[in-house]
Design a protein around this motif. Structure first.
Motif, PDB file in Angstrom:
ATOM      1  N   MET A 184       0.642   1.233   7.877  1.00  0.00           N
ATOM      2  CA  MET A 184       1.421   1.414   6.647  1.00  0.00           C
ATOM      3  C   MET A 184       1.356   0.158   5.777  1.00  0.00           C
ATOM      4  O   MET A 184       1.215   0.257   4.557  1.00  0.00           O
ATOM      5  CB  MET A 184       2.861   1.776   6.988  1.00  0.00           C
ATOM      6  N   GLU A 185       1.445  -1.027   6.401  1.00  0.00           N
ATOM      7  CA  GLU A 185       1.372  -2.274   5.637  1.00  0.00           C
ATOM      8  C   GLU A 185       0.010  -2.406   4.955  1.00  0.00           C
ATOM      9  O   GLU A 185      -0.066  -2.813   3.796  1.00  0.00           O
ATOM     10  CB  GLU A 185       1.607  -3.475   6.563  1.00  0.00           C
ATOM     11  N   ASN A 186      -1.028  -2.046   5.654  1.00  0.00           N
ATOM     12  CA  ASN A 186      -2.379  -2.129   5.094  1.00  0.00           C
ATOM     13  C   ASN A 186      -2.548  -1.119   3.962  1.00  0.00           C
ATOM     14  O   ASN A 186      -3.167  -1.420   2.941  1.00  0.00           O
ATOM     15  CB  ASN A 186      -3.413  -1.901   6.197  1.00  0.00           C
ATOM     16  N   ASP A 187      -1.980   0.070   4.149  1.00  0.00           N
ATOM     17  CA  ASP A 187      -2.072   1.104   3.129  1.00  0.00           C
ATOM     18  C   ASP A 187      -1.344   0.659   1.847  1.00  0.00           C
ATOM     19  O   ASP A 187      -1.836   0.870   0.746  1.00  0.00           O
ATOM     20  CB  ASP A 187      -1.476   2.416   3.660  1.00  0.00           C
ATOM     21  N   LEU A 188      -0.200   0.018   1.989  1.00  0.00           N
ATOM     22  CA  LEU A 188       0.547  -0.456   0.824  1.00  0.00           C
ATOM     23  C   LEU A 188      -0.200  -1.567   0.101  1.00  0.00           C
ATOM     24  O   LEU A 188      -0.145  -1.659  -1.129  1.00  0.00           O
ATOM     25  CB  LEU A 188       1.936  -0.933   1.247  1.00  0.00           C
ATOM     26  N   ARG A 194       4.042  -0.357  16.550  1.00  0.00           N
ATOM     27  CA  ARG A 194       3.451  -1.517  15.862  1.00  0.00           C
ATOM     28  C   ARG A 194       2.170  -1.131  15.123  1.00  0.00           C
ATOM     29  O   ARG A 194       1.932  -1.574  14.002  1.00  0.00           O
ATOM     30  CB  ARG A 194       3.148  -2.626  16.885  1.00  0.00           C
ATOM     31  N   ALA A 195       1.345  -0.273  15.746  1.00  0.00           N
ATOM     32  CA  ALA A 195       0.103   0.169  15.107  1.00  0.00           C
ATOM     33  C   ALA A 195       0.403   0.950  13.833  1.00  0.00           C
ATOM     34  O   ALA A 195      -0.252   0.747  12.801  1.00  0.00           O
ATOM     35  CB  ALA A 195      -0.721   1.005  16.080  1.00  0.00           C
ATOM     36  N   LEU A 196       1.380   1.830  13.898  1.00  0.00           N
ATOM     37  CA  LEU A 196       1.745   2.602  12.707  1.00  0.00           C
ATOM     38  C   LEU A 196       2.259   1.689  11.594  1.00  0.00           C
ATOM     39  O   LEU A 196       1.940   1.878  10.421  1.00  0.00           O
ATOM     40  CB  LEU A 196       2.795   3.663  13.066  1.00  0.00           C
ATOM     41  N   LYS A 197       3.038   0.665  11.985  1.00  0.00           N
ATOM     42  CA  LYS A 197       3.540  -0.292  11.000  1.00  0.00           C
ATOM     43  C   LYS A 197       2.382  -1.055  10.353  1.00  0.00           C
ATOM     44  O   LYS A 197       2.364  -1.236   9.130  1.00  0.00           O
ATOM     45  CB  LYS A 197       4.508  -1.261  11.675  1.00  0.00           C
TER      46      LYS A 197
END
Length: 194
Positions: free
Chosen positions: A187-191, A181-184
Motif C-alpha cells: 500500500m505504501e508503494n502504491d501511494l 507487513r507485506a500488505l502495508k
C-alpha cells in the motif's frame, strides 16, 4: 598422512602464491571432510583472494562437496566470529551456504538454516543468509512449516524492524504478522507511485 595434512594447512594459511591456494581449494574438494575442512577454513580467511575470479568459487566448490556428508563440521566452521568477518565468506559463501541447505527442502536442511541464522553475528550476516534462503525457495510456500525456521523467525521478528527478506521468509512460513507487513509495504508503494 598427518604430516602432509599439517603441510597443506600451513600452505593454506601462509603461502603467498594464488596458484598454490587455487590448487589447495581443488585438492580440498577431493579429500575426506576431516582433512579438507581445516584447509578450507584457512583458505576462507585469506581476504586477499576475495576479488580473485576463481579462488572464492573453488573454495565454495570444495565446501559444498562437504555440505551434506560433513554437515555438522561445516556448520561448526561458522561458530567462529573470525570466519564471519572474512571478505570471502561475506561476498561469496554466506548466501550460497544458506541457499544450499534450503534447497534440500528437508527438515534437516531447514534446521541447518536455522542454526546458521542463530550463529550469524550481525544483521548484515542474517540478511545474506535470508537472501540465500529466499533464492532457494523462490516461488514456494513452506508446507509443512519447518519448526527450526519458525522458531528462529518468532525470536527474530520482534527484535528489529523487519527487512524485506525477513518479511518474505515470514510469508513463506504463513506468518500473519508478515502478511500484514507485506500488505502495508504494498500500500505504501502504491501511494508513492500515484
Amino acid at each position: 598422512s598427518p604430516a602432509m595434512a599439517r603441510a597443506l594447512i600451513s600452505a593454506a594459511t601462509s603461502d603467498a602464491s594464488p596458484m598454490v591456494r587455487n590448487q589447495l581449494a581443488c585438492t580440498a574438494r577431493r579429500l575426506p571432510g576431516r582433512d579438507a575442512l581445516p584447509i578450507i577454513r584457512e583458505l576462507l580467511q585469506r581476504d586477499e583472494d576475495a576479488e580473485d575470479p576463481q579462488i572464492p568459487l573453488l573454495i565454495w566448490w570444495a565446501l559444498e562437496a562437504k555440505a551434506i556428508s560433513d554437515r555438522d563440521a561445516v556448520i561448526h566452521l561458522f561458530s567462529s566470529a573470525a570466519l564471519w568477518n572474512s571478505s570471502i565468506v561475506r561476498q561469496h559463501i554466506t548466501e550460497r551456504v544458506a541457499r544450499r541447505y534450503a534447497a534440500e527442502e528437508t527438515e534437516v536442511g531447514f534446521a541447518t538454516c536455522g542454526r546458521l541464522l542463530s550463529l550469524a553475528p550481525t544483521p548484515e550476516d542474517v540478511e545474506r543468509l535470508l537472501k540465500g534462503i529466499d533464492l532457494a525457495l523462490e516461488g514456494r510456500r513452506l508446507k509443512p512449516v519447518p519448526a527450526a525456521l519458525e522458531s528462529w523467525f518468532a525470536k527474530a521478528w520482534p527484535q528489529r524492524p523487519p527487512s524485506l527478506n525477513l518479511v518474505r521468509l515470514g510469508l513463506r512460513l504463513g506468518n500473519p504478522q508478515a502478511m500484514e507487513r507485506a500488505l502495508k509495504l504494498i500500500m505504501e508503494n502504491d501511494l508513492k507511485e500515484r
